[in-house]
Design a protein around this motif. Structure first.
Motif, PDB file in Angstrom:
ATOM      1  N   VAL A   1       0.806  -1.319   0.020  1.00  0.00           N
ATOM      2  CA  VAL A   1      -0.157   0.026  -0.019  1.00  0.00           C
ATOM      3  C   VAL A   1       0.897   1.097   0.048  1.00  0.00           C
ATOM      4  CG1 VAL A   1      -1.675   1.222   1.440  1.00  0.00           C
ATOM      5  CG2 VAL A   1      -2.073  -1.047   1.190  1.00  0.00           C
ATOM      6  N   LYS A   2       1.749   1.248   0.889  1.00  0.00           N
ATOM      7  CA  LYS A   2       2.972   2.296   0.754  1.00  0.00           C
ATOM      8  C   LYS A   2       3.404   2.697  -0.494  1.00  0.00           C
ATOM      9  CE  LYS A   2       3.992   2.715   5.858  1.00  0.00           C
ATOM     10  NZ  LYS A   2       5.143   2.252   6.638  1.00  0.00           N
ATOM     11  N   SER A   3       3.773   1.604  -0.870  1.00  0.00           N
ATOM     12  CA  SER A   3       4.506   1.589  -2.230  1.00  0.00           C
ATOM     13  C   SER A   3       3.642   2.128  -3.299  1.00  0.00           C
ATOM     14  CB  SER A   3       5.084   0.085  -2.737  1.00  0.00           C
ATOM     15  OG  SER A   3       5.736   0.451  -4.232  1.00  0.00           O
ATOM     16  N   ALA A   4       2.327   1.698  -3.515  1.00  0.00           N
ATOM     17  CA  ALA A   4       1.465   2.197  -4.465  1.00  0.00           C
ATOM     18  C   ALA A   4       1.262   3.516  -4.293  1.00  0.00           C
ATOM     19  CB  ALA A   4       0.190   1.219  -4.289  1.00  0.00           C
ATOM     20  N   MET A   5       1.237   3.994  -3.014  1.00  0.00           N
ATOM     21  CA  MET A   5       0.779   5.374  -2.730  1.00  0.00           C
ATOM     22  C   MET A   5       2.015   6.165  -3.016  1.00  0.00           C
ATOM     23  SD  MET A   5      -1.971   4.999   0.250  1.00  0.00           S
ATOM     24  CE  MET A   5      -2.556   6.642   0.327  1.00  0.00           C
ATOM     25  N   GLY A   6       3.037   5.946  -3.190  1.00  0.00           N
ATOM     26  CA  GLY A   6       4.593   6.422  -3.351  1.00  0.00           C
ATOM     27  C   GLY A   6       5.021   7.048  -2.156  1.00  0.00           C
ATOM     28  N   GLU A   7       4.831   6.243  -0.945  1.00  0.00           N
ATOM     29  CA  GLU A   7       5.479   6.738   0.289  1.00  0.00           C
ATOM     30  C   GLU A   7       6.558   5.973   0.812  1.00  0.00           C
ATOM     31  OE1 GLU A   7       2.228   6.357   3.314  1.00  0.00           O
ATOM     32  OE2 GLU A   7       0.726   7.172   2.053  1.00  0.00           O
TER      33      GLU A   7
END
Length: 142
Positions: free
Chosen positions: A135-141
């Motif tokens: 999720v973090k990767s998908a949100m660019g975090e």
């Protein structure tokens, strides 16, 4: 597992369970004496933080925070109502072969179920961590 391995059956016997209660914080003038604890199927499994942890040799239920008036048999029954040993209320020496083998089966079932539960919980935790990373990767975090 060797069916009649001495280590497998060691704690089936009251005298061996009683020997584990060295350093038990309750001895006289209370209900949870080492003798009563061992009769109820418990072995003493203390830790540095909890000197009064006791575990049933059969169902592996661990209890701590004992009070002098706690009745080991009643506590065992209330916290582990499906424990075959506490429900049978017999010394190993007085069991029939059928009862003895059922006790062994129930003990193994408890161990297998606990291991399976632990494995499932570890998997769920790993899946949660991985999901959070995705999720973090998908949100660019990152």
């Amino acid at each position: 597992m060797e069916l009649f391995d001495n280590e497998v059956f060691k704690m089936f016997f009251y005298e061996n369970r009683l020997k584990t209660f060295e350093g038990w914080p309750f001895d006289e003038d209370c209900a949870c004496t080492p003798e009563n604890m061992a009769k109820a199927g418990f072995i003493h499994t203390p830790s540095d933080n909890s000197p009064d942890i006791a575990m049933c040799f059969s169902c592996h239920k661990e209890l701590e925070g004992w009070e002098p008036d706690d009745d080991p048999e009643k506590e065992h029954k209330s916290h582990s109502p499906s424990c075959y040993f506490i429900n049978l209320k017999k010394n190993v020496e007085d069991m029939t072969m059928e009862e003895f083998l059922k006790l062994l089966k129930e003990k193994e079932d408890f161990i297998l179920n606990k291991n399976m539960e632990d494995t499932i919980n570890k998997f769920k935790e790993a899946a949660k961590v991985k999901r959070d990373e995705i999720v973090k990767s998908a949100m660019g975090e990152e």
